[in-house]
Write an enzyme that holds these catalytic residues in place. Structure first.
Site, PDB file in Angstrom:
ATOM      1  N   GLU A 255      45.242  -8.509  -3.281  1.00  0.00           N
ATOM      2  CA  GLU A 255      44.817  -7.128  -3.055  1.00  0.00           C
ATOM      3  C   GLU A 255      44.243  -7.025  -1.646  1.00  0.00           C
ATOM      4  OE1 GLU A 255      42.383  -3.735  -5.497  1.00  0.00           O
ATOM      5  OE2 GLU A 255      41.470  -5.722  -5.375  1.00  0.00           O
TER       6      GLU A 255
ATOM      7  N   CYS B 190      41.675   1.127  -5.816  1.00  0.00           N
ATOM      8  CA  CYS B 190      42.077  -0.015  -6.636  1.00  0.00           C
ATOM      9  C   CYS B 190      43.479   0.099  -7.213  1.00  0.00           C
ATOM     10  CB  CYS B 190      41.066  -0.222  -7.758  1.00  0.00           C
ATOM     11  SG  CYS B 190      40.757   1.249  -8.744  1.00  0.00           S
TER      12      CYS B 190
ATOM     13  N   GLU C 136      36.382  -2.748 -14.735  1.00  0.00           N
ATOM     14  CA  GLU C 136      37.536  -2.163 -14.023  1.00  0.00           C
ATOM     15  C   GLU C 136      37.627  -2.899 -12.700  1.00  0.00           C
ATOM     16  OE1 GLU C 136      39.522  -0.618 -11.400  1.00  0.00           O
ATOM     17  OE2 GLU C 136      38.212   1.142 -11.400  1.00  0.00           O
TER      18      GLU C 136
ATOM     19  N   LYS D 228      23.148   0.492 -10.451  1.00  0.00           N
ATOM     20  CA  LYS D 228      23.022  -0.248  -9.206  1.00  0.00           C
ATOM     21  C   LYS D 228      24.229   0.065  -8.336  1.00  0.00           C
ATOM     22  CE  LYS D 228      24.306  -3.979  -7.433  1.00  0.00           C
ATOM     23  NZ  LYS D 228      24.405  -3.601  -5.981  1.00  0.00           N
TER      24      LYS D 228
END
Length: 481
Positions: free
Chosen positions: A386, A289, A255, A181
């Site tokens: 973040e 990331c 992750e 997906k």
């Protein structure tokens, strides 16, 4: 590069399948803010069909009955077909998420092909069984590696092609089947993946692709026909997936986010360090990331580093991601742009000093100026959350122990770097930072070594032999002799 890309079917059971609904999802260019394509939105019934197809393929001889060597040849054929389409896939990604095209040509075009070939080789060289002397009683035990089963692979929008392949390549090498997906922002390139699978004559159901947003992902994650979940995305979504998989006793590789630090030591060369930070801290316009976005510098040298980092950031070419000279492209969406700008405003309100950038780029497109904050406290929002955009925070430290403590004072632990003229000194610092990966004077992912995070940055590892092992389950067969 300007033609619309519209699809009317889903890739299920080895071919194009009509969706169970008329619902569609539009894709908007982050450069022009105009619609560039669309695709059908999957329903629960579509997900059911995809999982059923993957389960059937898992039992059929044309996949389950293959030797590792035969499966490896099939995976290499898939890689060859994907390589023929590398430029198409790379430019499709750039059109969808604004990734600078030169980066996309490697990360989204070449790298998925490399990963398939790496795992094909690993499948051939990794024995499926080994015999061990039993303990404490005499005898022998066969330890066998078997595919974990049907994998739900959920990929993000920032590096959609390569992060999909972090999951697909080892899963196929292990003999699993996959329901992918992709993110709704970057689904169009997955149709190129499907075309390559068809051309490579992968057995029906080995790879299936469902589309849609979080609701589709949630249904897939909890589906009773799924044996493992592999997810890359936000920590918030990862926590939800972890709860679901924990309740189901279902393995998951997660992750997740990061807020990594670059520890600049007092013996580092300023020019070489700042040049290296342009990639280690701002790759893909900061939408990566593991970026080292907290720049920790010696207090005695902080002014020099603020000036040098400011000059670097302000000099980076910003513009059309299809221009090979562009280093900073647009944010993936208006929502992401607005989120980044909101965090910049919060950083300013909490006392940070903006030395360059701090706002939108005038004109059309979801651009944010490369932004550098000085006078940042490690407890401030801009240093804790973040951002996922081209925003750096320069934080002064007193000594190396202080720098390591600041680096570790974060809920995240995904990446990080140290910059020094003494590699052994850098390795010593690397060993002290609480993170899943770390670079000395660089940060480059290695296909042959594990990648993943600690703390709120995730669970499990991708890449390397460890990435293959994540798609295998162990069986012990005890013998009397």
């Amino acid at each position: 590069m300007t033609a619309r890309i519209d699809h009317d079917a889903l890739f299920i059971d080895g071919g194009w399948t009509p969706p169970r609904t008329d619902g569609r999802t539009s894709v908007v260019s982050p450069l022009t803010e105009q619609e560039i394509g669309s695709f059908p939105t999957s329903t629960d019934a579509d997900v059911d069909a995809a999982v059923s197809s993957a389960r059937a393929a898992l039992r059929r001889d044309d996949w389950a009955g293959l030797t590792p060597e035969t499966r490896a040849r099939l995976v290499r054929r898939f890689a060859d077909e994907l390589e023929k389409r590398a430029e198409e896939r790379a430019t499709t990604v750039t059109r969808q998420n604004g990734m600078p095209v030169e980066l996309a040509r490697f990360a989204e075009g070449a790298a998925p092909v490399q990963l398939l070939r790496y795992y094909a080789d690993l499948a051939e060289s990794t024995p499926l069984e080994e015999r061990r002397a039993s303990q404490p009683m005499p005898g022998t035990t066969i330890v066998r590696r078997e595919p974990v089963g049907v994998v739900a692979a959920i990929a993000p929008w920032n590096f959609p092609a390569v992060l999909s392949m972090f999951k697909i390549a080892p899963a196929l090498a292990a003999g699993c089947t996959v329901v992918l997906k992709p993110s709704p922002e970057t689904t169009l390139d997955s149709y190129v993946l499907a075309e390559a699978a068809i051309a490579a004559e992968l057995p029906a159901g080995v790879i299936n692709i469902v589309t849609g947003g979080p609701d589709v992902g949630q249904y897939l994650v909890a589906h009773p026909g799924v044996d493992k979940v592999a997810f890359t995305g936000s920590t918030a979504a990862g926590r939800h997936i972890g709860r679901v998989c924990g309740e189901l006793l279902r393995p998951a590789t997660l992750e997740l986010g990061g807020k990594s630090a670059a520890l600049v030591l007092d013996d580092a060369d300023v020019e070489r360090t700042v040049t290296g930070l342009s990639t280690a801290s701002l790759l893909n316009s900061g939408q990566t990331c593991y970026m080292s976005t907290r720049i920790l510098v010696p207090r005695s040298q902080s002014r020099a580093y603020v000036d040098a980092i400011t000059a670097m950031a302000s000099s980076l070419p910003v513009g059309d991601p299809m221009d090979p000279a562009t280093f900073i492209g647009p944010m993936v969406s208006a929502a992401q742009r607005d989120r980044v700008l909101s965090l910049i405003d919060q950083g300013r309100a909490e006392g940070g000093t903006i030395t360059t950038g701090g706002g939108r780029v005038n004109g059309v497109g979801y651009f944010v100026q490369p932004t550098v904050f000085a006078d940042v406290d490690n407890a401030s929002t801009i240093a804790r959350q973040e951002v996922f955009g081209p925003v750096l925070s320069v934080i002064a430290y007193d000594d190396v122990d202080d720098a390591v403590a600041l680096a570790n004072d974060s809920e995240y632990g995904l990446g990080g770097t140290v910059w020094t003229s003494d590699e052994e000194r850098g390795i010593g610092v690397a060993r002290r930072v609480e993170t899943g990966s770390f670079g000395v004077n660089t940060f480059n992912l290695d296909w042959g070594s594990p990648f993943g995070g600690v703390k709120a940055s995730g669970l499990g590892r991708e890449l390397g032999p460890e990435g293959l092992a994540a798609y295998q389950q162990l069986k012990s067969i005890f013998l009397a002799s």
